[in-house]
Structures are given as structure tokens and as C-alpha cells.
Design a protein around this motif. Structure first.
Motif, PDB file in Angstrom:
ATOM      1  N   GLU A 195       1.010  -1.080   0.136  1.00 33.87           N
ATOM      2  CA  GLU A 195       0.092   0.000   0.007  1.00 33.87           C
ATOM      3  C   GLU A 195       0.942   1.247   0.148  1.00 33.87           C
ATOM      4  O   GLU A 195       0.509   2.155  -0.666  1.00 33.87           O
ATOM      5  CB  GLU A 195      -0.908   0.142   1.398  1.00 33.87           C
ATOM      6  CG  GLU A 195      -2.174  -0.962   1.009  1.00 33.87           C
ATOM      7  CD  GLU A 195      -2.922  -1.047   2.378  1.00 33.87           C
ATOM      8  OE1 GLU A 195      -4.001  -1.746   2.313  1.00 33.87           O
ATOM      9  OE2 GLU A 195      -2.681  -0.397   3.391  1.00 33.87           O
ATOM     10  N   ALA A 239       1.839   1.794  -3.543  1.00 32.23           N
ATOM     11  CA  ALA A 239       1.051   2.343  -4.203  1.00 32.23           C
ATOM     12  C   ALA A 239       0.502   3.676  -3.891  1.00 32.23           C
ATOM     13  O   ALA A 239      -0.114   4.466  -4.580  1.00 32.23           O
ATOM     14  CB  ALA A 239      -0.393   1.378  -4.010  1.00 32.23           C
ATOM     15  N   LEU A 292      -0.809   4.806  -0.751  1.00 30.72           N
ATOM     16  CA  LEU A 292      -2.153   4.912  -0.131  1.00 30.72           C
ATOM     17  C   LEU A 292      -1.717   5.171   1.412  1.00 30.72           C
ATOM     18  O   LEU A 292      -2.636   5.587   2.216  1.00 30.72           O
ATOM     19  CB  LEU A 292      -2.806   3.565   0.068  1.00 30.72           C
ATOM     20  CG  LEU A 292      -3.339   3.318  -1.379  1.00 30.72           C
ATOM     21  CD1 LEU A 292      -3.681   1.898  -1.432  1.00 30.72           C
ATOM     22  CD2 LEU A 292      -4.328   4.007  -1.736  1.00 30.72           C
ATOM     23  N   PRO A 349      -0.005  11.139  -5.426  1.00 33.46           N
ATOM     24  CA  PRO A 349      -1.158  10.411  -4.841  1.00 33.46           C
ATOM     25  C   PRO A 349      -1.200   9.082  -5.923  1.00 33.46           C
ATOM     26  O   PRO A 349      -0.633   8.962  -6.894  1.00 33.46           O
ATOM     27  CB  PRO A 349      -2.359  11.416  -5.322  1.00 33.46           C
ATOM     28  CG  PRO A 349      -1.769  12.407  -6.306  1.00 33.46           C
ATOM     29  CD  PRO A 349      -0.222  12.330  -5.942  1.00 33.46           C
ATOM     30  N   PRO A 350      -1.920   8.009  -5.298  1.00 34.68           N
ATOM     31  CA  PRO A 350      -2.046   6.753  -6.024  1.00 34.68           C
ATOM     32  C   PRO A 350      -2.489   6.849  -7.266  1.00 34.68           C
ATOM     33  O   PRO A 350      -1.985   5.941  -8.255  1.00 34.68           O
ATOM     34  CB  PRO A 350      -3.141   5.948  -5.045  1.00 34.68           C
ATOM     35  CG  PRO A 350      -3.543   6.958  -3.999  1.00 34.68           C
ATOM     36  CD  PRO A 350      -2.541   8.150  -4.170  1.00 34.68           C
ATOM     37  N   ILE A 382       0.307   2.178 -10.995  1.00 37.21           N
ATOM     38  CA  ILE A 382       0.289   0.991 -10.290  1.00 37.21           C
ATOM     39  C   ILE A 382      -0.825   0.337 -10.070  1.00 37.21           C
ATOM     40  O   ILE A 382      -1.647   1.102  -9.304  1.00 37.21           O
ATOM     41  CB  ILE A 382       1.141   1.293  -8.836  1.00 37.21           C
ATOM     42  CG1 ILE A 382       2.706   1.746  -9.149  1.00 37.21           C
ATOM     43  CG2 ILE A 382       1.165   0.143  -8.027  1.00 37.21           C
ATOM     44  CD1 ILE A 382       3.411   1.878  -7.801  1.00 37.21           C
ATOM     45  N   LEU A 386      -3.179  -2.490  -7.971  1.00 36.55           N
ATOM     46  CA  LEU A 386      -2.946  -3.209  -6.777  1.00 36.55           C
ATOM     47  C   LEU A 386      -4.061  -4.250  -6.823  1.00 36.55           C
ATOM     48  O   LEU A 386      -5.353  -3.976  -7.089  1.00 36.55           O
ATOM     49  CB  LEU A 386      -3.328  -2.135  -5.554  1.00 36.55           C
ATOM     50  CG  LEU A 386      -3.325  -2.780  -4.109  1.00 36.55           C
ATOM     51  CD1 LEU A 386      -2.070  -3.442  -3.979  1.00 36.55           C
ATOM     52  CD2 LEU A 386      -3.608  -1.322  -3.221  1.00 36.55           C
TER      53      LEU A 386
END
Lengths: 284, 376
Positions: free
Chosen positions: B44, B47, B49, B68-69, B74, B76
Motif C-alpha cells: 500500500e 501504491a 496509499l 497520489p495513487p 501502479i 493493486l
């Protein structure tokens, strides 16, 4: 020293296993639960039987413009209160579920306080806040928005007393939406706003609807808090009280029966629609 | 390519500490470790998060620590695949394309292509609740790839699949990863999965990466007894080195004399890590191949298992061996039997025992060492 090790025979011996024909616990619970059902049914029948015996009187009450006006006002104010709660209560429920912050317990207690307060106290608080000299009432009065004996006052009282029913219900809904879904949405390119609108909100919709229905019902039934800030225009509960005080049991009973009838039909329809939605969602 | 430099993530009651690792493009890294070691948290963090991360997260040459993700590119995949239950399969696959503002026509064309590629063409209007574990996994993979991600983070993707289906899904996923040249970091509890799919392996314990390297390096040369135990070494035996000669180290534990390639500090205890399946038993007491470490022992327990029997031996120290059903049908070992035990030297991995070594330290570590090595 006594040997309390069980012997082999007692370990391997057959234990008689009986399957009861009926579950006595279920029967006991049925009997206990039926007390409440009978109580509710009796209460309704006590009002319904004499009213249905005299349909002409009932129709005349229903056609009374004051009664029709009170019904319209009550339902409209309750809808406005629920709309307000949806607009401001939904974000509050989200924050209370998803964000960890200091003083969260205090906020939770504040939201739930209408559940434990006598509604006259709630009415007094609303009155002090929204009267023409109140913290909110004074600036609003300056802008031409009055709460005392006015529609906004009724809505304010309804919002206050039904707030915990909506916020807690929706908060529970947010708790049931796995954070992993929001995380995945973010990694797939959705901004926090898109994630909320496309993933979280649709999944919490059922909880929003059911919480809104309960909050609406609570708002419709409110008397004490409403009457403190707005005796006039009369909502149904105020009208029933007024008819009871001035015209006696017969006058108030007809309005009360009409209220029961309308609420029962509305709740039945909403529950049926919600069940259909849930069934459709579960099939999906 | 992913590079983590000194990544730290402090959380209440737990932290990821000083994570430094590099994963080359097209590599399949397995992140293994006990439950609660921070594997999912690390995924995470990569990623994006957990914005409170410190250190550097570099993705394809760009520092993305504060990105930011939604801007990292990426994908997940969680253990439960996290398919959106209110959207059908097609809408799930198109989600990333819609989030990136692709026109509906283009979305439809791309999702149709992917659904076909993943064998999901006939599932387009089905909802996730009606799919099997394998089908859900394919939808989740298709969804991640549709959004154009070339880095995939997989959090125990096979855990929710029936064992019968697992090997087939294994192969499908491996095909998809290789044909799309994806860089993959996969969290797993399964050593079999890591053996089958990993290019490289990183072992996590207590929020730290305690060892990383190629699959062979990590599995054959665990750095600490804790890692060895996690990687399936059933025998962790405390031994004392007796002599070092000709590039070999001679160690004793109980009746056993172990010969291990390499040299080490004399005078300090060592831990000999041996897999149960590498231990050979000769029931007729014939002398085995002279190159093997051997000793005599008595069988103290025989436990039947799914794939063979577990044999517990007393060789001065307790040793566990495993025999296949075929071996057992030849040997017919039984409790109380005297046998000769032999171990190929290359199957003995020796770790200098260091009580102050915090890497891979766990509460059971001393108890894991079979002959109760106590060193101050």
C-alpha cells in the motif's frame, strides 16, 4: 486421591441423541415477542375501530383544510429535514467512520445527544439557538429568515431530533464499504472525489435510503421540540394535541387515525421498495 | 523499475522501518514473511496509499514519494480482488479507463479486447457476486492491466482460490505477467508459490526487509535462524565448530558431525539449518556414500502425512526427516528402529549463532533451535 479420569467405556459409550420436534426456545420467543405485537395492534385497533365505524365523520375530517394543510406541512418539513441531513449528515457520517481524530468520542456524543434528551429540552435548545435573538436566529432574522412560528423553525427542530437516526445509520453503511475498494479505485486513476461518487456512495446508497426513511418517520412524529419553536403553523402532532385540548377525544382521534393510515401506507411502500432494491442488489 | 530508499512508515503500534530495495522492470518479486510483518502495508505504501511515508519511492526513475495513487500507474490486487460489487464485469474492467477520461467508444473497444484475452467475453454483463474465485481474479487482473499499469502489486492473490484450481490459475497468471512484461511484487505465505513464480524474494519481519536476493540465494542461504524457520527449514540445530580444513567446516551436535562448505569463526556456536526432506535414512545400517555427513539414530516417532511420513529421530539431538510414500514403502521405518542418517553437505546451511542479532529475531527463536542452544 480419587481417580477422576473417565474410563474407556464412558468415553466410547453411545450418548443418546434426540432431535426435538420443535425448538422450545423459538416457541418461547414467539410468545414473548407477540406481547409487543399485540400491544401495537391493540393500540391501533382502539383508534381504528370507532373511526371505521363512522366513515362519514372520518371523510369530513380528512376534507378539513386545516387537517390537509397540517399533513402537507408535516411531510414537507420532514422531507426538507431529511434533505438537509443527507447534505450535511452524509459527510459527517463519512468522516466519523473513515477518519481517526482526537475528540471523535465527543463528536459522537454530540450527534447522539437527541436520543437521550427529553424532546422538550431539545425544543428549548432549538428555540434558544434559532429565536430572533439567538446565535443563529439573530443573523438569519437580519437576512429575512425567521424560525419562530415558521416553516424553517419546524425543519430545524426536526433536523435536530432525527439527526442521530440518519448519521448513525449512514455511518454504519460506510463501515460496511471495504476500504480496499476505495484503495483500488484510487490506484486505477480515480481521484478521491471520483472514488467517493463512483464507489463509496453507490455502495452506501441502501443505508442512506433506510436511514432517511427512519429519520423522516422520526421527524414526522416530533411534537415537543417542534411546538417549542413553532406552535403555528401546526404540524399534525400539534394539531392532534390542539384538537385534544379543545375538542376532546373524538376530534383528535380522527386526525390521529388519518396519520396512522398515511404513515402506515407510506412506510409499507418504502419498505417494499427497499426490499426490492436489496433483492436486486443481492442477485447482482 | 521500483526503488525504495530508506522508506519508513510510522503508524500507531507498528512501523515500516528503513525499507531499501530495488525491483528491476519485468521482475517478479515475492514478498514473504509471517502474518503481521507489514507486507500488505508495504504494498500500500508503494501504491501511495499512505501519504505520511518518509524516504524515497522511485518508480520508473521518477521520485513519486508524494505522488497520489491515481498518478502512480501502479495496479493493486487484494486477496479478495476488491471488485466493485455494484458494477458488472465490463464496468469493472473499464473503471480505470473511465477514471482517466477515455471516451466511451474507446473504453468499450479496449475492454472487449481485454475480456477476450482473459477469456471473459461471455462474462461482460455478470456481476462479481456470481463469479468463481478464478474468474474474479482474471477480472481483477484485466481491470488492472486495462488501466495501463505496468507495475502490479498482488496481495496474496491465490489465497482465496480452491486448491484444485490454484495450479491452473498459477500458470494463467504467470502467462499474463510475462506476456505483458509486468513488474510484479507479490505478497505470499506460500513457499510453493514463491518457488514456482519468483525471480527474486524479499523476506519481511517486524516491518523490516531482513533478507532479499534471487530466489535461490534466499531459499538456500537464509541469513538468520528465524528466516530459515520461516522458509521451511525444520531442523535448526545448535552445533559447535570443531575444525575448518580445505574450505570445509566440521561441526558437532549430539552424535552428529556436520560438514558444511565454507569457513567461519571457530569457538562460537553455529546453527545448522537442514530441510527435513534433505535428510536420508538407511534402515539396513549400510554405509551410505562416503561424501555424506552421517550418524546413527533411533526413530522416536513416525507420523503419516498427506505426501509421505514425518520421521522424528534421536541422534543425540532431535532431527526431523521426511520420506515420500515410495521411500516409506521401501524402508518401512518404525518407532524404536535404529537407522543410519545421512545428509548431503550442500544441504546443510550453517549460520553463526548470534543472540544479539536482531534481524529475523522472533520470540520463538531460541525455542526453534532443536537442541536448546543457550549462548550468552
Amino acid at each position: 486421591m480419587p481417580d477422576d479420569t473417565p474410563n474407556e467405556a464412558s468415553l466410547t459409550g453411545k450418548i443418546p441423541f434426540r432431535v426435538p420436534r420443535y425448538n422450545p426456545l423459538n416457541a418461547a420467543f414467539w410468545i414473548a415477542g407477540s406481547v409487543l405485537v399485540i400491544l401495537a395492534a391493540l393500540a391501533i385497533l382502539t383508534i381504528a375501530v370507532p373511526e371505521l365505524a363512522d366513515p362519514t365523520h372520518l371523510v369530513s375530517v380528512a376534507e378539513d383544510p386545516a387537517v390537509a394543510g397540517a399533513f402537507l406541512l408535516t411531510f414537507a418539513a420532514a422531507f426538507a429535514a431529511v434533505g438537509f441531513l443527507a447534505l450535511f449528515g452524509t459527510p459527517l457520517a463519512y468522516v466519523m467512520n473513515r477518519v481517526q481524530f482526537r475528540g471523535k468520542s465527543l463528536i459522537e456524543s454530540l450527534v447522539d445527544i437527541p436520543l437521550v434528551l427529553p424532546h422538550t429540552v431539545a425544543g428549548l435548545m432549538i428555540y434558544l439557538l434559532f429565536m430572533s435573538r439567538g446565535i443563529i436566529g439573530a443573523p438569519c432574522a437580519g437576512a429575512g429568515l425567521f424560525f419562530e412560528d415558521a416553516f424553517p423553525g419546524i425543519v430545524a427542530a426536526m433536523v435536530f431530533v432525527s439527526m442521530p437516526y440518519y448519521v448513525d445509520g449512514v455511518r454504519e453503511g460506510f463501515a460496511k464499504v471495504p476500504v480496499s475498494l476505495e484503495n483500488v479505485a484510487r490506484t486505477l486513476g480515480a481521484t478521491p472525489v471520483k472514488t467517493f461518487l463512483w464507489v463509496t456512495l453507490p455502495l452506501v446508497r441502501r443505508h442512506m435510503i433506510s436511514s432517511a426513511v427512519i429519520a423522516w418517520g422520526r421527524a414526522v412524529g416530533e411534537f415537543a421540540a417542534v411546538v417549542m419553536i413553532a406552535y403555528f403553523p401546526m404540524v399534525v402532532s400539534t394539531l392532534i394535541y390542539q384538537r385534544f385540548s379543545t375538542g376532546g377525544l373524538a376530534e383528535s382521534r380522527s386526525v390521529a387515525f388519518l396519520m396512522i393510515l398515511v404513515c402506515f401506507i407510506l412506510f409499507f411502500i418504502v419498505r417494499w421498495l427497499t426490499h426490492r432494491m436489496e433483492a436486486g442488489h443481492d442477485q447482482a | 523499475m521500483i526503488r525504495l530508499e530508506g522508506v519508513c512508515l510510522p503508524l500507531p503500534g507498528f512501523e515500516l522501518a528503513d525499507i531499501t530495495i530495488q525491483i528491476e522492470k519485468g521482475t517478479h518479486l515475492f514478498l514473504v514473511g509471517p502474518s503481521g510483518s507489514g507486507k500488505t502495508l508495504l504494498l500500500e505504501t508503494i501504491a501511495g496509499l499512505h501519504p505520511q511515508v518518509t524516504g524515497k519511492v522511485i518508480i520508473n526513475g521518477r521520485d513519486m514519494t508524494g505522488t497520489p495513487p491515481e498518478s502512480r500507474g501502479i495496479g493493486l490486487l487484494y486477496q479478495d480482488y476488491a471488485l466493485f460489487p455494484h458494477l458488472d464485469v465490463r464496468e469493472n474492467v473499464e473503471f480505470g479507463l473511465r477514471a482517466r477520461g477515455l471516451a466511451e467508444g474507446d473504453r468499450r473497444a479496449r475492454s472487449a479486447l481485454l475480456l477476450q484475452k482473459f477469456g471473459l467475453s461471455s462474462f461482460g454483463d455478470r456481476y462479481p457476486g456470481t463469479l468463481s474465485g478464478g474468474e474474479r481474479q482474471r477480472v481483477a487482473l484485466a481491470r488492472a492491466i486495462a488501466a495501463g499499469q505496468d507495475i502490479l502489486l498482488l496481495d496474496e492473490p491465490f489465497a482465496a482460490i480452491d486448491p484444485e484450481l490454484r495450479s491452473r490459475v498459477f500458470e494463467e497468471v504467470a502467462d499474463i505477467i510475462h506476456s505483458n512484461n509486468l513488474t510484479v511484487i507479490q505478497v505470499s505465505h506460500s513457499r510453493d508459490e514463491a518457488y514456482a513464480l519468483a525471480d527474486s524474494v524479499a523476506v519481511m519481519m517486524n516491518g523490516r526487509i531482513v533478507q532479499s536476493g534471487t530466489r535461490k540465494e534466499v531459499f538456500s542461504h537464509p541469513k538468520t535462524p528465524g528466516i530459515a524457520q520461516f522458509l521451511g527449514y525444520e531442523n535448526l540445530l545448535c552445533c559447535m565448530p570443531q575444525k575448518a580444513a580445505e574450505g570445509k567446516l566440521f561441526l558437532t551436535a549430539g552424535n552428529c558431525i556436520f560438514i558444511s562448505p565454507g569457513t567461519s569463526d571457530m569457538g562460537f556456536p553455529h546453527i545448522a539449518c537442514i530441510r527435513a526432506s534433505d535428510i536420508r535414512i538407511n534402515a539396513d545400517n549400510t554405509q551410505p556414500d562416503g561424501t555424506l555427513c552421517r550418524t546413527e539414530g533411533i526413530i522416536t516417532g513416525v507420523v503419516e502425512e498427506e505426501h509421505g511420513v514425518k520421521v522424528v529421530l534421536d541422534c543425540g539431538v532431535p532431527i526431523v526427516a521426511r520420506l515420500s510414500w515410495n521411500e516409506q514403502s521401501d524402508l518401512r521405518v518404525y518407532r524404536g528402529q535404529s537407522v543410519t542418517v545421512s545428509i548431503p553437505p550442500e544441504c546443510i546451511h550453517v549460520i553463526p549463532y548470534s543472540p544479539g542479532d536482531t534481524q529475523g529475531k522472533n520470540n520463538n527463536r531460541e525455542r526453534t533451535v532443536k537442541n536448546e542452544c543457550r549462548v550468552v
